[in-house]
Scaffold this motif. Structure first.
Motif, mmCIF file in Angstrom:
data_model
loop_
_atom_site.group_PDB
_atom_site.id
_atom_site.type_symbol
_atom_site.label_atom_id
_atom_site.label_comp_id
_atom_site.label_asym_id
_atom_site.label_seq_id
_atom_site.Cartn_x
_atom_site.Cartn_y
_atom_site.Cartn_z
ATOM 1 N N ALA A 44 -3.301 -2.038 -5.540
ATOM 2 C CA ALA A 44 -4.350 -2.379 -4.580
ATOM 3 C C ALA A 44 -5.632 -1.610 -4.879
ATOM 4 O O ALA A 44 -6.740 -2.163 -4.804
ATOM 5 C CB ALA A 44 -3.867 -2.085 -3.159
ATOM 6 N N ARG A 91 -0.267 -6.811 0.281
ATOM 7 C CA ARG A 91 -1.324 -5.795 0.324
ATOM 8 C C ARG A 91 -2.657 -6.373 -0.135
ATOM 9 O O ARG A 91 -3.704 -6.091 0.468
ATOM 10 C CB ARG A 91 -0.938 -4.611 -0.556
ATOM 11 N N SER A 124 0.315 0.635 -3.724
ATOM 12 C CA SER A 124 -0.974 1.274 -3.433
ATOM 13 C C SER A 124 -1.829 1.387 -4.686
ATOM 14 O O SER A 124 -3.058 1.198 -4.622
ATOM 15 C CB SER A 124 -0.734 2.664 -2.833
#
Length: 293
Positions: A280, A217, A277
């Protein structure tokens, strides 16, 4: 048909309809005795059930914030997801507490290499079992012999004899010192993954050790175009333990089964995706000028 028989049949049909409706609405029914639920738990977890609250200590850290404006620590999203599942399985609410007051401690993989305490641990891992190394592209050839899959990585004593030992930034609980030392790396532990990322970007270590999903990511972001994976992903031999407040083999077995149900339910994968997520997003905050206090 007798009136009694008809009444029982109507009751059975009503219960079936209610069960179907509850399943569709996501209603949580309490565990039933003798079906592997809370009745199979040992003294530590049974006491938590009687009290109506499961006290859990887990990894927490302060999110990146502007200089001079630190944020209070918040729970690790992955650990919190598992804590909520365990409370649901036990039929109690969950209270996040200090380690000294906790029934359970979600500590990930120990950074220490001292003797283990199997009687106080589940023995089953609740975290992904692979790691990936990340390095500046211009330094990849320098550290290639430490890359998983490189022939020298299988012979740490050869790899380290005539070469400097690279340092690896890694989050506390993400891997043990033993795992990274086996790759010829010197681990530098940080309070969280985003702290490890921050230390890596600041040049405090040579490589970043993280899950392959997080690495992938990060590399999708343009600002990470100067970095590249170092070698292939590799398995972690250690396990991420859930430590009980005291020795309780029966509660440890219950926890192993509960974690397995979490994994099979798909909620572990959801928690892992959420973790990726979150890291990131926090990395983009660093790019915008936030810092890890």
């Amino acid at each position: 048909m007798s009136s009694a028989t008809a009444s029982w049949r109507r009751l059975a049909l009503a219960c079936t309809a209610l069960a179907a409706a509850a399943a569709g609405a996501g209603v949580l029914w309490p565990a039933l005795p003798g079906l592997g639920g809370v009745e199979a738990a040992g003294p530590v977890l049974q006491q938590a059930r009687l009290n109506g609250v499961l006290h859990v200590a887990l990894r927490s850290y302060a999110r990146p914030s502007l200089p001079g404006h630190p944020l209070p620590p918040e729970s690790d999203v992955y650990d919190r997801a598992l804590a909520d599942w365990l409370g649901r399985e036990l039929g109690t609410r969950v209270s996040i507490t200090p380690e000294s007051d906790a029934d359970l401690v979600l500590e990930g993989m120990s950074s220490l290499d001292g003797p283990s305490e199997p009687d106080r641990q589940t023995g089953g891992s609740y975290m992904p079992q692979t790691l990936q190394l990340l390095v500046l592209k211009q330094q990849a050839s320098r550290w290639s012999r430490h890359a998983p899959g490189h022939w020298a990585s299988w012979l740490p004593h050869v790899a380290q004899k005539n070469a400097p030992q690279p340092t690896a930034c890694v989050a506390r609980g993400q891997a043990s010192a033993r795992t990274l030392q086996a790759q010829g790396l010197h681990p530098l532990f940080a309070p969280s993954s985003i702290h490890a990322v921050s230390d890596f970007l600041a040049g405090r270590c040579h490589v970043l050790a993280e899950s392959p999903e997080v690495i992938a990511r990060l590399l999708q972001q343009d600002s990470w175009r100067f970095y590249a994976p170092l070698g292939s992903r590799f398995r972690i031999s250690d396990q991420a333990h859930i430590r009980l407040s005291r020795a309780d083999a029966q509660s440890a077995r219950w926890l192993r089964n509960a974690v397995q149900r979490w994994q099979r339910s798909g909620l572990q994968q959801r928690a892992q995706d959420n973790r990726v997520s979150t890291i990131a997003l926090e990395a983009t905050l660093l790019e915008d000028g936030a810092i890890c206090h």
